[in-house]
Write an enzyme that holds these catalytic residues in place. Structure first.
Site, PDB file in Angstrom:
ATOM      1  N   HIS A 148      92.004 -22.547 -14.791  1.00  0.00           N
ATOM      2  CA  HIS A 148      91.849 -23.757 -15.604  1.00  0.00           C
ATOM      3  C   HIS A 148      90.423 -23.838 -16.147  1.00  0.00           C
ATOM      4  O   HIS A 148      89.453 -23.536 -15.437  1.00  0.00           O
ATOM      5  CB  HIS A 148      92.101 -25.012 -14.751  1.00  0.00           C
ATOM      6  CG  HIS A 148      93.540 -25.203 -14.362  1.00  0.00           C
ATOM      7  ND1 HIS A 148      94.577 -24.440 -14.848  1.00  0.00           N
ATOM      8  CD2 HIS A 148      94.112 -26.117 -13.509  1.00  0.00           C
ATOM      9  CE1 HIS A 148      95.717 -24.863 -14.327  1.00  0.00           C
ATOM     10  NE2 HIS A 148      95.459 -25.880 -13.504  1.00  0.00           N
ATOM     11  N   CYS A 155      94.562 -29.605  -8.798  1.00  0.00           N
ATOM     12  CA  CYS A 155      93.707 -28.428  -9.026  1.00  0.00           C
ATOM     13  C   CYS A 155      92.593 -28.699 -10.035  1.00  0.00           C
ATOM     14  O   CYS A 155      91.438 -28.296  -9.823  1.00  0.00           O
ATOM     15  CB  CYS A 155      94.554 -27.241  -9.481  1.00  0.00           C
ATOM     16  SG  CYS A 155      95.749 -27.624 -10.780  1.00  0.00           S
TER      17      CYS A 155
END
Length: 344
Positions: free
Chosen positions: A249, A129
């Site tokens: 993130h 990711c």
């Protein structure tokens, strides 16, 4: 458009449920969608798009008459069942690290290297990711100006460690506020000898440590970025940190271009036109990406673009994305869309 039979392995997990949501949201041409998980989860129900799906136990026979299979149940499950799915005629989009660094298997972010989705590819690996958002944002710069160095520090949400880590963050936050003993059983990794609280903390370890001193998460970013960009000469180094954010993130990124004389405005203009990228970069109005506001969004957000004061071809950027959306589920579904469209 020809419709296909779809299976999602790990359908009850954080990423698996998002894959189902994306398939429905994007009107993926599915004839049927089969949800697969462990024997323990078999029989449970998941709702999406007004339809109720019944979860089944994953077995080799689960993949009979399946054309597209998404895997998001961990590397061990992928290693056990991916080849079973392929042998039964499915094309697999794998969201684990099991196949990412195998030379013969494409590692794909559609905005960067969709040309790797060749007709005879039976397994396509979905990158880590944190890697996906990094390469999506940097691809336009690499194409126009060239890239020779990337230094990235990540601030990664607990959802990247699964639903159990999300629950632990919430529990620890309550324990902290109530002045009760804080229980840590999940992070930095469930297999670790020592576990640390994530609530009101930052843990500079994601995954286990390699003999080099880097964690496996850091090595994933470094190696996957080079593979996706098809450039072994590119210097990439990462430091990955878990922070008490549920979803999204963030990355502090330093890059060195191969072209001198590039301005901040040049980079901003390029990113405004980049697919899958949203520029949020106006310091005078405090406009910059934040994980709280990226949650649920499909895009990669970029801001805080600054020229390095000491290196004329060096720049600093701040990159944020929902790790369950573009960082996992959306990228997987985009890969499948390219596969299906390529068969038309």
């Amino acid at each position: 458009m020809e419709k296909v039979n779809v299976a999602i392995v790990g359908a009850t997990g954080a990423v698996g449920t998002k894959i189902l949501e994306k398939l429905v949201e994007r009107n993926f041409p599915s004839k049927s969608i089969k949800l697969l998980a462990s024997k323990r989860s078999a029989g449970s129900k998941i709702e999406a798009g007004g339809q109720i799906y019944i979860v089944e136990e994953t077995t080799p026979e689960s993949f009979d008459n399946i054309q597209i299979a998404f895997f998001s149940a961990g590397g061990t499950i992928s290693e056990r069942f991916v080849h079973e799915a392929v042998e039964r005629g499915a094309v697999v989009v794998d969201n684990t690290s099991a196949f990412r660094m195998i030379d013969s298997i494409p590692l794909v972010v559609p905005e960067v290297n969709s040309h790797m989705l060749i007709d005879d590819a039976k397994i396509i690996a979905n990158p880590n990711c944190s890697t996906i958002q990094l390469v999506t944002a940097l691809q336009p710069l690499r194409q126009k100006y060239g890239l020779k160095r990337i230094v990235v520090s990540t601030y990664q949400a607990v959802s990247g460690a699964g639903s159990a880590a999300i629950n632990e963050l919430r529990q620890q936050s309550g324990q902290f506020e109530n002045r009760s003993a804080i229980k840590a059983e999940i992070l930095p990794t469930s297999s670790a000898q020592q576990h640390y609280p994530i609530s009101f903390n930052a843990i500079p370890q994601i995954d286990t440590f390699h003999s080099s001193g880097y964690t496996l998460e850091e090595l994933k970013m470094m190696n996957e970025t080079k593979k996706i960009f098809a450039d072994d000469r590119l210097s990439v180094v990462a430091t990955c940190v878990r922070v008490p954010v549920v979803t999204g993130h963030s990355e502090s990124v330093y890059i060195e271009l191969e072209t001198d004389g590039v301005t901040v405005n040049d980079i901003q203009t390029l990113l405004m036109q980049a697919p899958g990228v949203v520029l949020q970069d106006n310091p005078s109005k405090q406009l910059y990406p934040m994980p709280l506001f990226a949650e649920g969004k499909n895009d990669v957000f970029v801001g805080r673009i600054r020229k390095d004061p000491e290196v004329s071809y060096g720049f600093h950027l701040w990159i944020v994305s929902d790790n369950l959306q573009k960082g996992a589920a959306l990228n997987s579904v985009q890969i499948a869309e390219h596969i299906v469209n390529g068969k038309q």
